[in-house]
Design a protein around this motif. Sequence first.
Motif, PDB file in Angstrom:
ATOM      1  N   GLN A 223       0.822  -1.207   0.000  1.00  0.00           N
ATOM      2  CA  GLN A 223       0.000   0.000   0.000  1.00  0.00           C
ATOM      3  C   GLN A 223       0.859   1.262   0.000  1.00  0.00           C
ATOM      4  OE1 GLN A 223      -2.283  -0.771   3.534  1.00  0.00           O
ATOM      5  NE2 GLN A 223      -3.882  -1.917   2.435  1.00  0.00           N
ATOM      6  N   ALA A 224       1.988   1.224   0.688  1.00  0.00           N
ATOM      7  CA  ALA A 224       2.857   2.403   0.754  1.00  0.00           C
ATOM      8  C   ALA A 224       3.483   2.705  -0.599  1.00  0.00           C
ATOM      9  CB  ALA A 224       3.946   2.202   1.804  1.00  0.00           C
ATOM     10  N   ILE A 225       3.912   1.681  -1.313  1.00  0.00           N
ATOM     11  CA  ILE A 225       4.498   1.898  -2.638  1.00  0.00           C
ATOM     12  C   ILE A 225       3.451   2.425  -3.600  1.00  0.00           C
ATOM     13  CG2 ILE A 225       5.497   0.722  -4.639  1.00  0.00           C
ATOM     14  CD1 ILE A 225       7.009  -1.085  -2.663  1.00  0.00           C
ATOM     15  N   LEU A 226       2.247   1.863  -3.556  1.00  0.00           N
ATOM     16  CA  LEU A 226       1.170   2.347  -4.413  1.00  0.00           C
ATOM     17  C   LEU A 226       0.839   3.803  -4.114  1.00  0.00           C
ATOM     18  CD1 LEU A 226      -1.227  -0.747  -4.355  1.00  0.00           C
ATOM     19  CD2 LEU A 226       0.217   0.015  -6.258  1.00  0.00           C
ATOM     20  N   LEU A 227       0.791   4.159  -2.822  1.00  0.00           N
ATOM     21  CA  LEU A 227       0.479   5.537  -2.446  1.00  0.00           C
ATOM     22  C   LEU A 227       1.608   6.486  -2.841  1.00  0.00           C
ATOM     23  CD1 LEU A 227      -1.430   7.533  -1.132  1.00  0.00           C
ATOM     24  CD2 LEU A 227      -0.469   6.915   1.104  1.00  0.00           C
ATOM     25  N   ALA A 228       2.855   6.069  -2.633  1.00  0.00           N
ATOM     26  CA  ALA A 228       3.995   6.907  -3.016  1.00  0.00           C
ATOM     27  C   ALA A 228       3.979   7.181  -4.518  1.00  0.00           C
ATOM     28  CB  ALA A 228       5.303   6.235  -2.612  1.00  0.00           C
ATOM     29  N   ASN A 229       3.735   6.154  -5.316  1.00  0.00           N
ATOM     30  CA  ASN A 229       3.688   6.325  -6.769  1.00  0.00           C
ATOM     31  C   ASN A 229       2.545   7.262  -7.168  1.00  0.00           C
ATOM     32  OD1 ASN A 229       5.883   4.703  -7.419  1.00  0.00           O
ATOM     33  ND2 ASN A 229       4.656   2.840  -7.420  1.00  0.00           N
ATOM     34  N   SER A 230       1.408   7.112  -6.496  1.00  0.00           N
ATOM     35  CA  SER A 230       0.251   7.958  -6.800  1.00  0.00           C
ATOM     36  C   SER A 230       0.530   9.417  -6.469  1.00  0.00           C
ATOM     37  CB  SER A 230      -0.974   7.462  -6.023  1.00  0.00           C
ATOM     38  OG  SER A 230      -2.071   8.323  -6.192  1.00  0.00           O
ATOM     39  N   ILE A 231       1.072   9.664  -5.284  1.00  0.00           N
ATOM     40  CA  ILE A 231       1.359  11.040  -4.861  1.00  0.00           C
ATOM     41  C   ILE A 231       2.390  11.686  -5.782  1.00  0.00           C
ATOM     42  CG2 ILE A 231       2.404  12.449  -3.052  1.00  0.00           C
ATOM     43  CD1 ILE A 231       1.135  10.550  -1.008  1.00  0.00           C
ATOM     44  N   MET A 232       3.462  10.972  -6.045  1.00  0.00           N
ATOM     45  CA  MET A 232       4.541  11.562  -6.839  1.00  0.00           C
ATOM     46  C   MET A 232       4.102  11.814  -8.280  1.00  0.00           C
ATOM     47  SD  MET A 232       7.047  12.175  -4.795  1.00  0.00           S
ATOM     48  CE  MET A 232       8.271  12.637  -6.018  1.00  0.00           C
ATOM     49  N   SER A 233       3.331  10.907  -8.861  1.00  0.00           N
ATOM     50  CA  SER A 233       2.903  11.094 -10.251  1.00  0.00           C
ATOM     51  C   SER A 233       1.862  12.194 -10.390  1.00  0.00           C
ATOM     52  CB  SER A 233       2.363   9.772 -10.813  1.00  0.00           C
ATOM     53  OG  SER A 233       1.211   9.351 -10.111  1.00  0.00           O
ATOM     54  N   GLU A 234       0.999  12.353  -9.377  1.00  0.00           N
ATOM     55  CA  GLU A 234      -0.069  13.344  -9.457  1.00  0.00           C
ATOM     56  C   GLU A 234       0.367  14.731  -9.007  1.00  0.00           C
ATOM     57  OE1 GLU A 234      -3.466  11.932  -7.351  1.00  0.00           O
ATOM     58  OE2 GLU A 234      -3.632  10.078  -8.540  1.00  0.00           O
ATOM     59  N   ARG A 235       1.182  14.794  -7.969  1.00  0.00           N
ATOM     60  CA  ARG A 235       1.542  16.092  -7.389  1.00  0.00           C
ATOM     61  C   ARG A 235       2.928  16.581  -7.821  1.00  0.00           C
ATOM     62  NH1 ARG A 235      -2.046  17.751  -3.565  1.00  0.00           N
ATOM     63  NH2 ARG A 235      -3.524  16.192  -2.767  1.00  0.00           N
ATOM     64  N   TYR A 236       3.753  15.685  -8.267  1.00  0.00           N
ATOM     65  CA  TYR A 236       5.113  16.039  -8.692  1.00  0.00           C
ATOM     66  C   TYR A 236       5.361  15.399 -10.054  1.00  0.00           C
ATOM     67  CZ  TYR A 236       5.356  16.978  -3.677  1.00  0.00           C
ATOM     68  OH  TYR A 236       5.102  17.431  -2.400  1.00  0.00           O
ATOM     69  N   THR A 237       4.504  15.742 -10.995  1.00  0.00           N
ATOM     70  CA  THR A 237       4.476  15.061 -12.285  1.00  0.00           C
ATOM     71  C   THR A 237       5.809  15.160 -13.026  1.00  0.00           C
ATOM     72  OG1 THR A 237       2.113  15.559 -12.448  1.00  0.00           O
ATOM     73  CG2 THR A 237       3.242  14.871 -14.463  1.00  0.00           C
ATOM     74  N   ALA A 238       6.370  16.367 -13.119  1.00  0.00           N
ATOM     75  CA  ALA A 238       7.614  16.554 -13.873  1.00  0.00           C
ATOM     76  C   ALA A 238       8.741  15.734 -13.262  1.00  0.00           C
ATOM     77  CB  ALA A 238       7.984  18.037 -13.909  1.00  0.00           C
ATOM     78  N   TRP A 239       8.812  15.736 -11.942  1.00  0.00           N
ATOM     79  CA  TRP A 239       9.845  14.955 -11.260  1.00  0.00           C
ATOM     80  C   TRP A 239       9.636  13.467 -11.516  1.00  0.00           C
ATOM     81  CZ3 TRP A 239      14.064  16.097  -8.042  1.00  0.00           C
ATOM     82  CH2 TRP A 239      14.592  15.013  -7.333  1.00  0.00           C
ATOM     83  N   SER A 240       8.409  13.019 -11.345  1.00  0.00           N
ATOM     84  CA  SER A 240       8.106  11.598 -11.472  1.00  0.00           C
ATOM     85  C   SER A 240       8.355  11.079 -12.881  1.00  0.00           C
ATOM     86  CB  SER A 240       6.652  11.331 -11.067  1.00  0.00           C
ATOM     87  OG  SER A 240       6.393   9.950 -10.959  1.00  0.00           O
ATOM     88  N   GLU A 241       8.145  11.925 -13.885  1.00  0.00           N
ATOM     89  CA  GLU A 241       8.419  11.504 -15.257  1.00  0.00           C
ATOM     90  C   GLU A 241       9.906  11.298 -15.493  1.00  0.00           C
ATOM     91  OE1 GLU A 241       6.605  14.522 -17.613  1.00  0.00           O
ATOM     92  OE2 GLU A 241       4.595  13.650 -17.460  1.00  0.00           O
TER      93      GLU A 241
END
Length: 290
Positions: A223-241
């Motif tokens: 659950q933590a990995i799924l949440l981390a991926n969700s937060i980073m992709s949605e709120r820090y899109t440029a970084w996550s890409e």
Amino acid sequence: MKRKIQYKRLMILVGFIIFVLICAWLLVRAFLSKPSSELSKPAEINTLNTDSSIPDLSSFLKTSLSPVGKVMYIWGGGWNEEDTGAGVEATRLGLAPAWVEFTSQQDSSYDYEDHLYEIHNGLDCSGFVGWVLYNTFEHEDGKDGYVALSGELPSDLAQKGWGKLIPAAKIDSYEPGDILGNEGHIYIVLGEMEDGSVLLVHSSPPGVQISGTPTPNGDLSSQAILLANSIMSERYTAWSEKYPDHTVDLSYLQGYDQFRWDPSILTDVHGLKKMPTDSRMDYLFSSLEN
């Protein structure tokens, strides 16, 4: 001929001396009656906390999130030139403009080994935690910093009387605000999930980011990995890409000593510990945006 005694002047002088002695006694009594715990507490003004002038869990966690996606990992970042403690950026309030500028110049090929000891360009793991502590408890630039070796900082905080140190072998839970450290790394807990995985924030190559651990039995679909991926992709899109990996390994749940805050030092006035981790994160981001 004997000089005539000026009784009126004498009485005024005696009265003045008595007044001074009483004032001195009251000052000494007031100082000595102040609880020793008050004298040792950190400063109670926090410029990054919009909810209160007193440092609390909310301000600590919001401060820890403010460099996410904006600051690269630099070996030695946050330390001074002598490598003995906090550098100038880690004893200033707010993000250093040089950090943000350096980050804007990097692409997906960033390799921290190409920038070793460029200490003014970013933060390493202990520099990050030291900066978060400074920006939580201090209210002006240039005071003594909090940067220390990752394996020593948890015990240093416990020795200050700010909380307790829990050895790795005795850890049975993770609370938001816990600081976990060993000789190689240090991180801040954002929350423990129902499956035992942990959401955390840290400075780790390529930079300051939110990550998730596997479950205690090593399941990477935690659950933590799924949440981390969700937060980073949605709120820090440029970084996550550019840097899409927000997973840490099972060692983060093993071999790290845990520092847990004394509630009188870091209060939880907003009840964050009672919230589910995803709700807590929504609350923190909402507060940051307002």
